[in-house]
Motif scaffolding. Structure first.
Motif, PDB file in Angstrom:
ATOM      1  N   LEU A  39       0.829  -1.213   0.000  1.00  0.00           N
ATOM      2  CA  LEU A  39       0.000   0.000   0.000  1.00  0.00           C
ATOM      3  C   LEU A  39       0.861   1.261   0.000  1.00  0.00           C
ATOM      4  CD1 LEU A  39      -2.812  -1.131   2.440  1.00  0.00           C
ATOM      5  CD2 LEU A  39      -3.142  -0.440   0.049  1.00  0.00           C
ATOM      6  N   LYS A  40       1.987   1.245   0.702  1.00  0.00           N
ATOM      7  CA  LYS A  40       2.880   2.401   0.738  1.00  0.00           C
ATOM      8  C   LYS A  40       3.682   2.539  -0.555  1.00  0.00           C
ATOM      9  CE  LYS A  40       3.404   2.405   5.736  1.00  0.00           C
ATOM     10  NZ  LYS A  40       4.273   2.018   6.859  1.00  0.00           N
ATOM     11  N   GLN A  41       4.001   1.436  -1.183  1.00  0.00           N
ATOM     12  CA  GLN A  41       4.849   1.438  -2.380  1.00  0.00           C
ATOM     13  C   GLN A  41       4.136   1.967  -3.617  1.00  0.00           C
ATOM     14  OE1 GLN A  41       5.640  -2.536  -3.662  1.00  0.00           O
ATOM     15  NE2 GLN A  41       6.900  -1.906  -5.379  1.00  0.00           N
TER      16      GLN A  41
ATOM     17  N   PHE B 140      -2.001   8.402  -1.854  1.00  0.00           N
ATOM     18  CA  PHE B 140      -0.910   8.079  -0.952  1.00  0.00           C
ATOM     19  C   PHE B 140      -1.523   7.482   0.304  1.00  0.00           C
ATOM     20  CE2 PHE B 140      -1.422  11.972   1.495  1.00  0.00           C
ATOM     21  CZ  PHE B 140      -0.780  11.727   2.698  1.00  0.00           C
ATOM     22  N   TYR B 141      -0.720   6.669   0.981  1.00  0.00           N
ATOM     23  CA  TYR B 141      -1.208   5.856   2.090  1.00  0.00           C
ATOM     24  C   TYR B 141      -0.436   6.181   3.356  1.00  0.00           C
ATOM     25  CZ  TYR B 141      -2.115   1.660   4.856  1.00  0.00           C
ATOM     26  OH  TYR B 141      -2.474   0.786   5.844  1.00  0.00           O
TER      27      TYR B 141
ATOM     28  N   GLN C 130      -2.810  19.361   3.893  1.00  0.00           N
ATOM     29  CA  GLN C 130      -1.864  18.285   4.228  1.00  0.00           C
ATOM     30  C   GLN C 130      -2.049  17.086   3.303  1.00  0.00           C
ATOM     31  OE1 GLN C 130      -2.457  17.487   8.396  1.00  0.00           O
ATOM     32  NE2 GLN C 130      -1.272  19.264   9.037  1.00  0.00           N
ATOM     33  N   ALA C 131      -3.301  16.745   2.999  1.00  0.00           N
ATOM     34  CA  ALA C 131      -3.571  15.623   2.100  1.00  0.00           C
ATOM     35  C   ALA C 131      -3.042  15.917   0.700  1.00  0.00           C
ATOM     36  CB  ALA C 131      -5.070  15.319   2.060  1.00  0.00           C
ATOM     37  N   MET C 132      -3.284  17.118   0.202  1.00  0.00           N
ATOM     38  CA  MET C 132      -2.798  17.481  -1.127  1.00  0.00           C
ATOM     39  C   MET C 132      -1.270  17.509  -1.168  1.00  0.00           C
ATOM     40  SD  MET C 132      -5.136  17.626  -3.380  1.00  0.00           S
ATOM     41  CE  MET C 132      -4.320  18.479  -4.721  1.00  0.00           C
TER      42      MET C 132
ATOM     43  N   ARG D 120       4.194  12.521  -3.056  1.00  0.00           N
ATOM     44  CA  ARG D 120       4.285  11.108  -3.462  1.00  0.00           C
ATOM     45  C   ARG D 120       4.353  10.977  -4.985  1.00  0.00           C
ATOM     46  NH1 ARG D 120       6.208   6.933  -3.865  1.00  0.00           N
ATOM     47  NH2 ARG D 120       5.149   4.952  -3.726  1.00  0.00           N
ATOM     48  N   LEU D 121       3.604  11.811  -5.717  1.00  0.00           N
ATOM     49  CA  LEU D 121       3.499  11.678  -7.174  1.00  0.00           C
ATOM     50  C   LEU D 121       4.576  12.405  -7.965  1.00  0.00           C
ATOM     51  CD1 LEU D 121      -0.322  12.091  -7.746  1.00  0.00           C
ATOM     52  CD2 LEU D 121       1.017   9.994  -7.745  1.00  0.00           C
TER      53      LEU D 121
END
Length: 149
Positions: free
Chosen positions: A14-16, A38-39, A96-98, A104-105
């Motif tokens: 899930l993290k990868q 992202f996780y 924070q989520a964004m 991550r991306l």
């Protein structure tokens, strides 16, 4: 050999990964779509333009989420998780989520400055002009994983 992933392997997959498939259901219709995520801490964070999946999840917040790592037909890992959709409306949590999604991306993008929909653009005025994203999370309650090698 077929087998089950343990909790640590499920968390690792899930993290990868950065692309998963979200499944939602409402009024007899099942809808599955790929999306970036992202996780962290049993929560999937995502964003989307308003549309069918957002409407469906607002009506029925029970969803499932699937990710995989396929190396070949006989060498793969897959996780399916179930949880509840929650739209993020608090400005700080939304930011924070964004930021988490963007961090991550963007290392994986060829030209990150051209992705205003992810909050990054060469011209700051371009941000928000393409879409006003709905930021949401899926709080997971159950996870399973399988593999073949």
């Amino acid at each position: 050999m077929l087998g089950e992933l343990n909790e640590q392997q499920i968390e690792g997959l899930l993290k990868q990964q950065v692309i998963g498939r979200l499944g939602c259901h409402n009024k007899g219709t099942v809808y599955v779509v790929p999306l970036h995520y992202f996780y962290k801490d049993s929560v999937i964070y995502c964003h989307s333009a308003a549309g069918k999946k957002i409407e469906m999840m607002r009506r029925n917040p029970q969803v499932c989420f699937q990710v995989d790592d396929i190396r070949s037909v006989f060498r793969w890992k897959s996780v399916i998780a179930w949880g509840l959709f929650e739209e993020i409306t608090d400005p700080d949590e939304k930011q924070q989520a964004m930021q988490g999604i963007t961090h991550r991306l963007m290392p994986l993008a060829n030209n990150p400055s051209n992705h205003a929909s992810h909050g990054i653009a060469e011209n700051e005025n371009d941000i928000g002009t393409t879409i006003d994203p709905v930021v949401f999370k899926v709080v997971l309650s159950r996870k399973t994983g399988r593999f073949e090698e």
